[in-house]
Design a protein around this motif. Structure first.
Motif, PDB file in Angstrom:
ATOM      1  N   LEU A  11       0.842  -1.201   0.000  1.00 16.97           N
ATOM      2  CA  LEU A  11       0.000   0.000   0.000  1.00 16.97           C
ATOM      3  C   LEU A  11       0.879   1.253   0.000  1.00 16.97           C
ATOM      4  O   LEU A  11       1.793   1.391   0.799  1.00 16.97           O
ATOM      5  N   THR A  12       0.563   2.162  -0.918  1.00 19.11           N
ATOM      6  CA  THR A  12       1.290   3.416  -1.000  1.00 19.11           C
ATOM      7  C   THR A  12       0.287   4.550  -1.088  1.00 19.11           C
ATOM      8  O   THR A  12      -0.700   4.442  -1.808  1.00 19.11           O
ATOM      9  N   LYS A  13       0.535   5.589  -0.308  1.00 17.07           N
ATOM     10  CA  LYS A  13      -0.321   6.770  -0.392  1.00 17.07           C
ATOM     11  C   LYS A  13       0.566   7.991  -0.216  1.00 17.07           C
ATOM     12  O   LYS A  13       1.281   8.116   0.781  1.00 17.07           O
ATOM     13  N   ALA A  14       0.537   8.860  -1.206  1.00 19.49           N
ATOM     14  CA  ALA A  14       1.358  10.064  -1.118  1.00 19.49           C
ATOM     15  C   ALA A  14       0.459  11.279  -1.058  1.00 19.49           C
ATOM     16  O   ALA A  14      -0.561  11.346  -1.742  1.00 19.49           O
ATOM     17  N   TYR A  15       0.821  12.220  -0.211  1.00 21.79           N
ATOM     18  CA  TYR A  15       0.173  13.531  -0.193  1.00 21.79           C
ATOM     19  C   TYR A  15       1.203  14.518  -0.720  1.00 21.79           C
ATOM     20  O   TYR A  15       2.401  14.217  -0.720  1.00 21.79           O
ATOM     21  N   PRO A  16       0.749  15.691  -1.147  1.00 22.99           N
ATOM     22  CA  PRO A  16       1.729  16.649  -1.665  1.00 22.99           C
ATOM     23  C   PRO A  16       2.855  16.861  -0.651  1.00 22.99           C
ATOM     24  O   PRO A  16       2.590  17.210   0.491  1.00 22.99           O
ATOM     25  N   GLY A  17       4.062  16.554  -1.074  1.00 21.77           N
ATOM     26  CA  GLY A  17       5.207  16.825  -0.196  1.00 21.77           C
ATOM     27  C   GLY A  17       5.546  15.733   0.778  1.00 21.77           C
ATOM     28  O   GLY A  17       6.578  15.783   1.428  1.00 21.77           O
TER      29      GLY A  17
ATOM     30  N   GLU B   5      -6.648  23.755  -1.080  1.00 20.23           N
ATOM     31  CA  GLU B   5      -5.730  23.147  -0.132  1.00 20.23           C
ATOM     32  C   GLU B   5      -5.238  24.237   0.813  1.00 20.23           C
ATOM     33  O   GLU B   5      -4.817  25.302   0.373  1.00 20.23           O
ATOM     34  N   LYS B   6      -5.314  23.964   2.081  1.00 19.01           N
ATOM     35  CA  LYS B   6      -4.930  24.989   3.051  1.00 19.01           C
ATOM     36  C   LYS B   6      -3.425  25.225   2.991  1.00 19.01           C
ATOM     37  O   LYS B   6      -2.638  24.288   2.947  1.00 19.01           O
ATOM     38  N   ARG B   7      -3.045  26.474   2.948  1.00 17.52           N
ATOM     39  CA  ARG B   7      -1.619  26.783   2.968  1.00 17.52           C
ATOM     40  C   ARG B   7      -1.075  26.596   4.381  1.00 17.52           C
ATOM     41  O   ARG B   7      -1.781  26.853   5.345  1.00 17.52           O
ATOM     42  N   PRO B   8       0.188  26.190   4.472  1.00 20.07           N
ATOM     43  CA  PRO B   8       0.759  26.068   5.826  1.00 20.07           C
ATOM     44  C   PRO B   8       0.751  27.401   6.548  1.00 20.07           C
ATOM     45  O   PRO B   8       0.576  27.467   7.750  1.00 20.07           O
ATOM     46  N   ARG B 353      -5.868  23.839  -6.421  1.00 16.45           N
ATOM     47  CA  ARG B 353      -5.151  22.794  -7.130  1.00 16.45           C
ATOM     48  C   ARG B 353      -6.094  22.102  -8.083  1.00 16.45           C
ATOM     49  O   ARG B 353      -7.260  21.934  -7.790  1.00 16.45           O
ATOM     50  N   PHE B 354      -5.562  21.705  -9.210  1.00 18.34           N
ATOM     51  CA  PHE B 354      -6.339  20.879 -10.114  1.00 18.34           C
ATOM     52  C   PHE B 354      -5.948  19.450  -9.799  1.00 18.34           C
ATOM     53  O   PHE B 354      -4.798  19.069  -9.951  1.00 18.34           O
ATOM     54  N   ALA B 355      -6.905  18.686  -9.288  1.00 21.66           N
ATOM     55  CA  ALA B 355      -6.536  17.343  -8.871  1.00 21.66           C
ATOM     56  C   ALA B 355      -7.690  16.401  -9.104  1.00 21.66           C
ATOM     57  O   ALA B 355      -8.841  16.810  -9.254  1.00 21.66           O
ATOM     58  N   LYS B 356      -7.333  15.120  -9.181  1.00 21.93           N
ATOM     59  CA  LYS B 356      -8.374  14.114  -9.279  1.00 21.93           C
ATOM     60  C   LYS B 356      -9.100  14.061  -7.942  1.00 21.93           C
ATOM     61  O   LYS B 356      -8.515  14.246  -6.892  1.00 21.93           O
TER      62      LYS B 356
END
Lengths: 507, 360
Positions: A11-17, B5-8, B353-356
């Motif tokens: 299982l792999t799940k990536a979030y931005p960053g 998406e919330k900015r930090p 963001r443009f995202a699925k």
């Protein structure tokens, strides 16, 4: 333990960053209590959310009893026999137990039938619960039972429990463990998330350890020491905080007969609290959450005023003084809630350094701010407490929980307090940061400051405190030397199991 | 799919860009509105934004920019202090009126005496009048926990009726042949708020507004009190932990905004308006709320926003006269400005963001 219930493969799940889960694989056996261990941010929640259908994996597969298992939403996961007890309860205070449970069901039966079933199931598993009691009146342990029974009514194959013991007294924990063991005997598998290693050793059959999203090893908790597991979690050798064993000096803080009405509707009133703290002493104050911990901190910090003579600092009455006057004397505090109470989320670290440092660090002159000095102070905290951040201009909310906690504790410690009061100093903080914070508290006491540590983590209190007292419904027990206490005694000081044993006997 | 998406942390760039986006969006939507009304949108926008500054009669309109902008900026600066701390004074219009009444009453009481101290005393009267009117919601909030939004707003209507009573009663011009309204202060040199430099529109109120901008800037950025105000707005519990006294802060913020609104009222009644009349107030107190937010609650931002809003007032009147645009359309146009500002504000704290889409 025969066969595999759920098999997780890559299982792999990536979030931005950030890669939350990186090709994680492991199996949960039938009728097995499987621990999922890891520091904050190791990827435990994401993994569990994928099993429960809350999050969709980027890649990898799951199988349940050999058949593909990919729940698109929690409802599908529940239908497949996966149930979850969340760390934070989702209950309505104004409704009774049966109504709350009915709300979570697809097709709830009539309330009377449901109540009967709740009664049956609760007695069967040793979790007595009156279906007609209003949830608002229940203790945290009883609320958790509502959630557990809600799950058990679905007759689950896999029960996921997220940090279930963080709100329980030792006796309540024992009762919970009995229930979980009983479920195991009946063939239910349990995925148990916790960071309390001794509990895992007592309860779990297998443990999978996650670090930075990767599965770094599996072990049999019974055959592994807590220290070994902790080091697998952290990935390095763990520094155990060491006390220099300072001599205790004169009385630094004396609270006598402090009573205070609850500041809000859901608060707890303080009732005739007495405590005496000596220089160089670390006093641990335990208790289940919501028994007056926050209120005690507010009374000590000066956010809530109390009668003049109720609190004496080095013999001087200070009950009527506000936070800054107390700071000037040397009484400093670090509240539990980091974002919003101890720190302002959207303000920079420099501004947050100013938040409590203005008086003692001389960050203002005649009301005018000295930004250069404030920034210097913030940089000092960041350097000395190893706060990971690009710099003091970053907003407090951009820091991880552990880093912000180090900043908050560091900000007070660096102001050389005579007395420091901290509430939940390592709550939600990873093991290495927690060790650093505890070491800082011990060092502070070694230098002759009095320290009060309010915490719900008994292991932490045992580790750092010289003396122990417990809060129970706003009353504070007399303090006793920590070294002489047994777990049972501590449990009794914390108020037993909140009448649970009685209920148990009736059932 | 679009995703937020919330900015930090809040984006500084966007905090300053969003007002510009809002102005552009308002021009576009306003243009469409004017087109729908059958007017040439480009001409309408030009009439509102360009002609007052660079048109044929700009020499007449440019001073108006300061005359109209002055009170807006002064009131908005006061409001912004409270808004920063989460204390919502919506009743600046009322404080403006009462400031004007009190200030004018001081001046009229001395009539026809000519002396240098009359105008300063009037300023004091205006400031006190606004301050006291704002102290009503402040004290009620501090003592009884009432909602300052409702109380301050309702007091606007009380003030309007007070104004009518004054214009028809105690302050009525005894030589006015029975017409409502006070003596015209323009004819009373000691009480007249004249232009400091002739032909520029720069009167004492505008100067005060500029001083208020500087005062607010120093307060918010260099002083502990300003820090307490910002901290209270950002995180009230942290402010209390830090040692901020919420009662004192409420009194200060409401008092300060009332005082500045009162000053604006006094400078208006003793200058551009000249007399206490039934329809003396024209909504500066409400428009200043838009100005405060358009300026990001930042003193310099408010200065610019006040001038921009003054421009839409002047340009709007011009468009009414020249193009026959209804006045409601102009008000709509001004309202759009706040609407779009609040909408694009999202970009400060979130990024698009443009995202699925993800399984919820």
């Amino acid at each position: 333990m025969t066969g595999t219930l759920i098999s997780i493969q890559g299982l792999t799940k990536a979030y931005p960053g950030v890669v939350a889960n990186d090709t994680v694989s492991f199996d949960i056996g039938e009728g097995e209590i499987h621990a999922l261990l890891g520091e904050n941010g190791a990827g435990k929640s994401t993994l569990v959310k994928m099993i429960y259908g809350l999050v969709k994996p980027d890649s990898g597969t799951m199988e349940m009893r050999g058949a593909p298992f990919a729940p698109p939403e929690p409802r599908a996961a529940r239908a497949a026999g996966v149930a979850m007890v969340f760390q934070h309860f989702s209950l309505f205070d104004a409704l009774d137990v049966a109504e709350n449970i009915a709300l979570g069901m697809e097709n709830p039966p009539p309330l009377r039938d449901l109540a009967a079933r709740i009664r049956t199931v609760s007695e069967e598993y040793g979790l007595p619960l009156d279906p007609y009691r209003t949830v608002g009146d229940l203790s945290a342990g009883e609320r958790q039972r509502v959630e557990i029974i809600r799950c058990l009514l679905q007759d689950p194959k896999l029960l996921i429990m997220d940090e279930p013991t963080s709100v329980l007294t030792p006796q309540e924990v024992e009762i919970l463990f009995e229930t979980l063991r009983k479920l195991r005997e009946e063939g239910t598998s349990i995925l148990y998330i916790s960071h309390k290693l001794e509990e895992i050793r007592a309860l779990c059959d297998t443990a999978t350890i996650l670090r930075l999203g990767k599965n770094v090893g599996t072990c049999v908790p019974r055959d592994t020491t807590a220290r070994q597991m902790a080091e697998m979690m952290v990935g390095s050798e763990l520094q155990t905080p060491k006390s220099a064993g300072a001599e205790m000096g004169a009385v630094a803080l004396d609270v006598a007969g402090l009573s205070m009405p609850a500041p809000s509707q859901f608060g707890t009133s303080l009732k005739n609290v007495h405590l005496e703290l000596k220089k160089g002493e670390i006093l641990g104050i335990g208790g289940v959450a919501g028994n007056g911990q926050d209120e005690l901190l507010l009374a000590l910090s000066g956010e809530l005023r109390v009668p003049r003579d109720a609190i004496k600092f080095a013999g001087q009455p200070i009950g009527h003084l506000g936070p800054n006057a107390r700071r000037a004397l040397g009484l400093l505090c670090a509240p539990e809630e980091r974002l919003g109470h101890a720190a302002a989320p959207d303000m920079s670290l420099t501004e947050n350094a100013l938040l409590t440092g203005a008086v003692r660090e001389g960050l203002e002159r005649n009301g005018f701010l000295r930004w250069g000095k404030a920034r210097q102070f913030a940089e000092d905290i960041i350097a000395k407490f190893d706060v990971r951040t690009p710099g003091p201009d970053n907003a407090a909310r951009s820091l991880s929980g552990g880093n912000l906690q180090k900043f908050v504790i560091g900000r007070e410690v660096l102001q050389r307090p005579e007395v420091l009061v901290v509430n939940q100093p390592t709550w939600g903080v990873d093991a290495s940061a927690a060790a650093a914070i505890r070491q800082a508290l011990l060092d502070l006491a070694a230098r002759g400051a009095g320290v009060i540590v309010i915490s719900q983590d008994l292991d932490e209190l045992m580790e750092v405190s010289d003396n122990f007292a417990a809060l129970n419904e706003g009353r504070l027990t007399a303090k006793r030397p920590t070294a002489e206490l047994t777990v049972e005694e501590i449990g009794l000081m914390m108020g037993g199991a909140h009448g649970m044993e009685v209920a148990h006997a009736e059932a | 799919m679009l995703k937020l998406e919330k900015r930090p942390q809040p984006s500084r760039v966007f905090a300053w860009l969003t007002p510009i986006f809002a102005v552009i969006a308002t021009m576009i939507a306003g243009g469409l509105l004017f087109a729908a009304l059958g007017k040439n949108p480009v001409e309408a926008i030009r009439t509102i934004f360009w002609d007052p500054l660079f048109g044929e009669f700009a020499f007449y309109y440019r001073p108006q920019l300061l005359v109209k902008g002055g009170p807006l900026i002064l009131i908005a600066i006061g409001l912004s202090l409270g808004f920063r701390a989460g204390i919502w004074n919506i009743g600046a219009e009322g404080q403006y009126i009462v400031g004007a009444i009190c200030g004018a009453a001081v001046g009229l009481a001395f009539y026809p005496l000519e002396a240098w101290y009359i105008f300063p005393l009037m300023i004091l009267g205006g400031a006190l009048g606004g301050l006291l009117w704002a102290m009503i919601p402040a004290l009620l909030k501090v003592k009884f926990g009432t909602n300052e939004i409702l109380v301050s707003l309702m007091l606007v209507y009380v003030a309007e009726n007070l104004l009518a009573a004054m214009a028809l009663g105690p302050l009525k011009n005894p030589e006015g042949h029975g017409f409502p309204g006070s003596r015209n202060l323009k004819d009373y040199p000691s009480a007249f708020n004249d232009e400091i430099i002739t032909g520029t529109g720069m009167h004492w109120g505008v100067l005060t507004a500029f001083l208020a901008v500087i005062f607010a800037y120093i307060l918010l950025n260099r002083h502990l009190l300003g820090f307490s105000i910002r901290l209270t707005g950002e995180a009230p519990r942290a402010a209390r932990f830090s040692g901020v006294n919420p009662t004192r802060l409420i009194l200060f913020c409401l008092g300060m905004s009332g005082l500045m609104a009162g000053l604006a009222g006094l400078f208006e009644v003793s200058g551009p308006s000249g007399q206490v009349s039934i329809d003396f107030n024209v909504g500066y107190g409400f428009t200043a709320i838009i100005v405060a937010f358009l300026g990001r609650l930042h003193p310099v931002g408010i200065l610019l926003a006040g001038l921009l809003m003054a421009l839409t007032y002047i340009g709007g009147e011009l468009a009414q006269g020249n193009l026959g645009l209804p006045s409601a359309a102009i008000q709509l146009f001004q309202g759009m400005l706040l609407f779009f500002l609040l909408a694009v504000d999202l970009l400060t704290n979130y990024r698009v963001r443009f995202a699925k889409s993800e399984a919820a």
